[in-house]
Design a protein around this motif. Structure first.
Motif, PDB file in Angstrom:
ATOM      1  N   ALA A   1      -2.377   9.854  -1.431  1.00  0.00           N
ATOM      2  CA  ALA A   1      -3.497   9.700  -2.361  1.00  0.00           C
ATOM      3  C   ALA A   1      -3.592   8.290  -2.917  1.00  0.00           C
ATOM      4  O   ALA A   1      -4.630   7.900  -3.457  1.00  0.00           O
ATOM      5  N   SER A   2      -2.516   7.520  -2.772  1.00  0.00           N
ATOM      6  CA  SER A   2      -2.535   6.142  -3.275  1.00  0.00           C
ATOM      7  C   SER A   2      -3.577   5.320  -2.517  1.00  0.00           C
ATOM      8  O   SER A   2      -3.608   5.338  -1.277  1.00  0.00           O
ATOM      9  N   PRO A   3      -4.463   4.606  -3.220  1.00  0.00           N
ATOM     10  CA  PRO A   3      -5.516   3.850  -2.529  1.00  0.00           C
ATOM     11  C   PRO A   3      -4.997   2.700  -1.678  1.00  0.00           C
ATOM     12  O   PRO A   3      -5.695   2.232  -0.783  1.00  0.00           O
ATOM     13  N   ALA A   4      -3.763   2.260  -1.936  1.00  0.00           N
ATOM     14  CA  ALA A   4      -3.237   1.104  -1.201  1.00  0.00           C
ATOM     15  C   ALA A   4      -2.309   1.503  -0.066  1.00  0.00           C
ATOM     16  O   ALA A   4      -2.098   0.712   0.855  1.00  0.00           O
ATOM     17  N   PHE A   5      -1.743   2.726  -0.103  1.00  0.00           N
ATOM     18  CA  PHE A   5      -0.669   3.061   0.830  1.00  0.00           C
ATOM     19  C   PHE A   5      -1.151   3.196   2.270  1.00  0.00           C
ATOM     20  O   PHE A   5      -0.622   2.533   3.177  1.00  0.00           O
ATOM     21  N   VAL A   6      -2.136   4.050   2.521  1.00  0.00           N
ATOM     22  CA  VAL A   6      -2.579   4.284   3.902  1.00  0.00           C
ATOM     23  C   VAL A   6      -3.109   2.998   4.543  1.00  0.00           C
ATOM     24  O   VAL A   6      -2.733   2.666   5.682  1.00  0.00           O
ATOM     25  N   PRO A   7      -3.984   2.219   3.870  1.00  0.00           N
ATOM     26  CA  PRO A   7      -4.405   0.948   4.488  1.00  0.00           C
ATOM     27  C   PRO A   7      -3.231   0.000   4.747  1.00  0.00           C
ATOM     28  O   PRO A   7      -3.253  -0.759   5.716  1.00  0.00           O
ATOM     29  N   SER A   8      -2.213   0.063   3.888  1.00  0.00           N
ATOM     30  CA  SER A   8      -1.076  -0.837   4.070  1.00  0.00           C
ATOM     31  C   SER A   8      -0.311  -0.537   5.361  1.00  0.00           C
ATOM     32  O   SER A   8       0.278  -1.442   5.959  1.00  0.00           O
ATOM     33  N   LEU A   9      -0.303   0.716   5.798  1.00  0.00           N
ATOM     34  CA  LEU A   9       0.372   1.066   7.044  1.00  0.00           C
ATOM     35  C   LEU A   9      -0.278   0.358   8.228  1.00  0.00           C
ATOM     36  O   LEU A   9       0.402  -0.179   9.107  1.00  0.00           O
TER      37      LEU A   9
END
Length: 289
Positions: A56-64
């Protein structure tokens, strides 16, 4: 007759494996499924709530995706540049020499110091490169001012720092190439490229692929330069996964449960990509033999 080695001889290795691999992994999984903070870990069972919170973190998935892009790009470039420099050093003859030792300076410099030095060089006002930018008509340009520019700068810094590692390993691998085979190629009037592809590469290929895998993992771990130079900005453009995990677990709410879930997911992504690369390595080595 085959004699079995006493089990107690393997005890130190087994103890080390449990201490440095099994226990941290089990503890990471335990943090992932519990409500945990930095001060109060393993308070209550939460099931998959931490994993859901991680995604749900807005930064986590794009960071992958950004971390994977970063790692793949720098791994390819550092491996190719390192091999090219190693070939040039070997062609010069002799050992690694003073030139090779100077090439190792970025590698042996502390990452934080590397970040500080580059941040001072790239400062738009008073920076070490400001005069050069002005001389070519780019006065006032700030490479760190845009998202793409900042990410490219981090890639350049990482490549500058870790290419010497690939150079050192590739240079050592070139030492196993049999001189008589190279001499035979010269007698047969084989050009440099043909000599490299038919004689040199089959001998050093497995090592170079191993270097690529190591550079890939190192690229995934980049953290120091982000903290020192960009702090994840502008926006989230340089917020790679290790920095996201750091912010989740060691800044703000100190949510170690969610940070552990992010670490677990990140580890699975790194493992999946590394598996793909090692599979390609195995196929390439098999094709060369």
């Amino acid at each position: 007759m085959i004699r079995r080695v006493p089990l107690w001889l393997a005890a130190p290795a087994i103890a080390g494996l449990i201490l440095f691999l099994v226990y941290p992994t089990v503890y990471l999984v335990a943090l992932t499924v519990t409500k945990s903070s930095l001060a109060h870990p393993l308070r209550s069972f939460t099931g998959g709530a931490n994993v859901a919170s991680a995604f749900a973190s807005p930064a986590f998935v794009p960071s992958l995706g950004k971390s994977t892009l970063f790692a793949v790009v720098v791994a390819v470039i550092t491996t190719v540049l390192g091999l090219a420099l190693a070939l040039l050093l070997r062609h010069r003859g002799g050992g690694f020499g003073v030139t090779g030792a100077l090439l190792l300076l970025p590698l042996v410099t502390a990452p934080v110091l590397v970040g500080v030095a580059w941040k001072l060089l790239l400062a738009p006002v008073g920076g070490g490169l400001a005069g050069i930018f002005a001389a070519v008509g780019l006065g006032g340009v700030n490479p760190l001012g845009s998202g793409v520019g900042a990410l490219v700068v981090l890639m350049v810094i990482h490549i500058w720092q870790w290419t010497p590692f690939a150079t050192l390993i590739s240079f050592a691998a070139l030492g196993v190439v049999r001189p008589e085979l190279l001499e035979s190629a010269r007698i047969d009037n084989a050009g440099r490229w043909r000599t490299f592809t038919t004689v040199t590469w089959p001998a050093i290929g497995p090592t170079v692929w191993a270097v690529a895998v190591l550079e890939l993992v190192i690229g995934y771990k980049v953290f120091d330069s982000i903290v020192v130079i960009t702090s994840g900005g502008p926006g989230f453009s340089t917020t790679l996964t290790p920095f996201v995990i750091y912010q989740t677990g060691l800044r703000g709410s100190f949510d170690m449960g969610t940070a552990a879930a992010q670490t677990l997911v990140f580890g699975l992504v790194v493992g999946a990509v590394a598996t793909v690369v090692t599979t390609l390595r195995a196929r390439a080595v098999k094709a060369d033999t």
